[in-house]
Design a protein around this motif. Structure first.
Motif, PDB file in Angstrom:
ATOM      1  N   MET A   1       0.844  -1.177   0.000  1.00 13.29           N
ATOM      2  CA  MET A   1       0.000   0.000   0.000  1.00 13.29           C
ATOM      3  C   MET A   1       0.886   1.237   0.000  1.00 13.29           C
ATOM      4  SD  MET A   1      -2.913   1.184   2.710  1.00 13.29           S
ATOM      5  CE  MET A   1      -4.243   0.461   1.814  1.00 13.29           C
ATOM      6  N   ASP A   2       0.457   2.230  -0.719  1.00 16.82           N
ATOM      7  CA  ASP A   2       1.198   3.478  -0.851  1.00 16.82           C
ATOM      8  C   ASP A   2       1.269   4.220   0.488  1.00 16.82           C
ATOM      9  OD1 ASP A   2       0.829   6.633  -1.531  1.00 16.82           O
ATOM     10  OD2 ASP A   2       2.150   5.630  -2.970  1.00 16.82           O
ATOM     11  N   HIS A   3       2.433   4.788   0.777  1.00 15.14           N
ATOM     12  CA  HIS A   3       2.654   5.500   2.043  1.00 15.14           C
ATOM     13  C   HIS A   3       1.620   6.602   2.273  1.00 15.14           C
ATOM     14  CE1 HIS A   3       4.684   7.564   5.316  1.00 15.14           C
ATOM     15  NE2 HIS A   3       4.625   8.667   4.600  1.00 15.14           N
ATOM     16  N   SER A   4       1.302   7.361   1.240  1.00 17.89           N
ATOM     17  CA  SER A   4       0.350   8.469   1.415  1.00 17.89           C
ATOM     18  C   SER A   4      -1.043   7.956   1.746  1.00 17.89           C
ATOM     19  CB  SER A   4       0.311   9.364   0.171  1.00 17.89           C
ATOM     20  OG  SER A   4      -0.122   8.640  -0.955  1.00 17.89           O
ATOM     21  N   ASN A   5      -1.409   6.784   1.226  1.00 19.92           N
ATOM     22  CA  ASN A   5      -2.712   6.197   1.553  1.00 19.92           C
ATOM     23  C   ASN A   5      -2.761   5.739   3.008  1.00 19.92           C
ATOM     24  OD1 ASN A   5      -3.624   6.602  -1.052  1.00 19.92           O
ATOM     25  ND2 ASN A   5      -3.075   4.549  -1.722  1.00 19.92           N
ATOM     26  N   ILE A   6      -1.655   5.190   3.483  1.00 20.00           N
ATOM     27  CA  ILE A   6      -1.586   4.751   4.880  1.00 20.00           C
ATOM     28  C   ILE A   6      -1.735   5.949   5.802  1.00 20.00           C
ATOM     29  CG2 ILE A   6      -0.079   3.745   6.648  1.00 20.00           C
ATOM     30  CD1 ILE A   6       1.143   2.024   4.373  1.00 20.00           C
ATOM     31  N   VAL A   7      -1.013   7.010   5.500  1.00 20.21           N
ATOM     32  CA  VAL A   7      -1.075   8.223   6.318  1.00 20.21           C
ATOM     33  C   VAL A   7      -2.482   8.810   6.269  1.00 20.21           C
ATOM     34  CG1 VAL A   7      -0.215  10.587   6.566  1.00 20.21           C
ATOM     35  CG2 VAL A   7       1.380   8.721   6.085  1.00 20.21           C
ATOM     36  N   ALA A   8      -3.085   8.860   5.092  1.00 19.90           N
ATOM     37  CA  ALA A   8      -4.429   9.427   4.946  1.00 19.90           C
ATOM     38  C   ALA A   8      -5.448   8.643   5.763  1.00 19.90           C
ATOM     39  CB  ALA A   8      -4.840   9.459   3.482  1.00 19.90           C
ATOM     40  N   MET A   9      -5.370   7.311   5.726  1.00 21.73           N
ATOM     41  CA  MET A   9      -6.316   6.502   6.499  1.00 21.73           C
ATOM     42  C   MET A   9      -6.109   6.740   7.992  1.00 21.73           C
ATOM     43  SD  MET A   9      -7.352   2.546   6.402  1.00 21.73           S
ATOM     44  CE  MET A   9      -8.925   2.792   5.612  1.00 21.73           C
ATOM     45  N   TYR A  26      -8.012   0.730  14.873  1.00 23.86           N
ATOM     46  CA  TYR A  26      -6.952  -0.018  14.193  1.00 23.86           C
ATOM     47  C   TYR A  26      -7.511  -1.296  13.570  1.00 23.86           C
ATOM     48  CZ  TYR A  26      -3.016  -3.320  14.093  1.00 23.86           C
ATOM     49  OH  TYR A  26      -2.102  -4.272  13.739  1.00 23.86           O
ATOM     50  N   LYS A  27      -8.262  -2.035  14.348  1.00 20.72           N
ATOM     51  CA  LYS A  27      -8.841  -3.289  13.892  1.00 20.72           C
ATOM     52  C   LYS A  27      -9.803  -3.051  12.725  1.00 20.72           C
ATOM     53  CE  LYS A  27     -11.334  -7.210  15.837  1.00 20.72           C
ATOM     54  NZ  LYS A  27     -11.864  -7.777  17.073  1.00 20.72           N
ATOM     55  N   GLU A  28     -10.634  -2.026  12.824  1.00 17.34           N
ATOM     56  CA  GLU A  28     -11.575  -1.707  11.754  1.00 17.34           C
ATOM     57  C   GLU A  28     -10.845  -1.278  10.480  1.00 17.34           C
ATOM     58  OE1 GLU A  28     -14.870  -2.322  11.547  1.00 17.34           O
ATOM     59  OE2 GLU A  28     -14.497  -3.326  13.452  1.00 17.34           O
ATOM     60  N   ALA A  29      -9.757  -0.558  10.633  1.00 20.32           N
ATOM     61  CA  ALA A  29      -8.968  -0.140   9.467  1.00 20.32           C
ATOM     62  C   ALA A  29      -8.397  -1.362   8.749  1.00 20.32           C
ATOM     63  CB  ALA A  29      -7.848   0.801   9.884  1.00 20.32           C
TER      64      ALA A  29
END
Length: 72
Positions: A1-9, A26-29
């Protein structure tokens, strides 16, 4: 997964901008991202989830076959 997507989520879940999220968030993500099998059980270790911990966990977890199927 792209770093920016991880940060955005993470930032979407960190509504108070504390730099942490709850274990439930965290679990829901992980479920949303297709990184948590419905039969998999996560145990809350009592530690807060920071962006660094979230990023590390997301990067090491393989996506479920259902997540791949949803991409099409």
């Amino acid at each position: 997964m792209d770093h920016s997507n991880i940060v955005a989520m993470f930032e979407m879940m960190d509504t108070s901008s504390k730099g942490t999220i709850s274990f439930v968030q965290y679990k829901e993500a992980l479920k949303t991202l297709g990184l948590l099998n419905k039969d998999e059980v996560l145990i809350d270790d009592g530690h807060i989830i920071t962006l660094d911990k979230f990023r590390a966990e997301v990067c090491i977890r393989p996506a479920s076959p259902q997540a791949s199927a949803r991409k099409f």
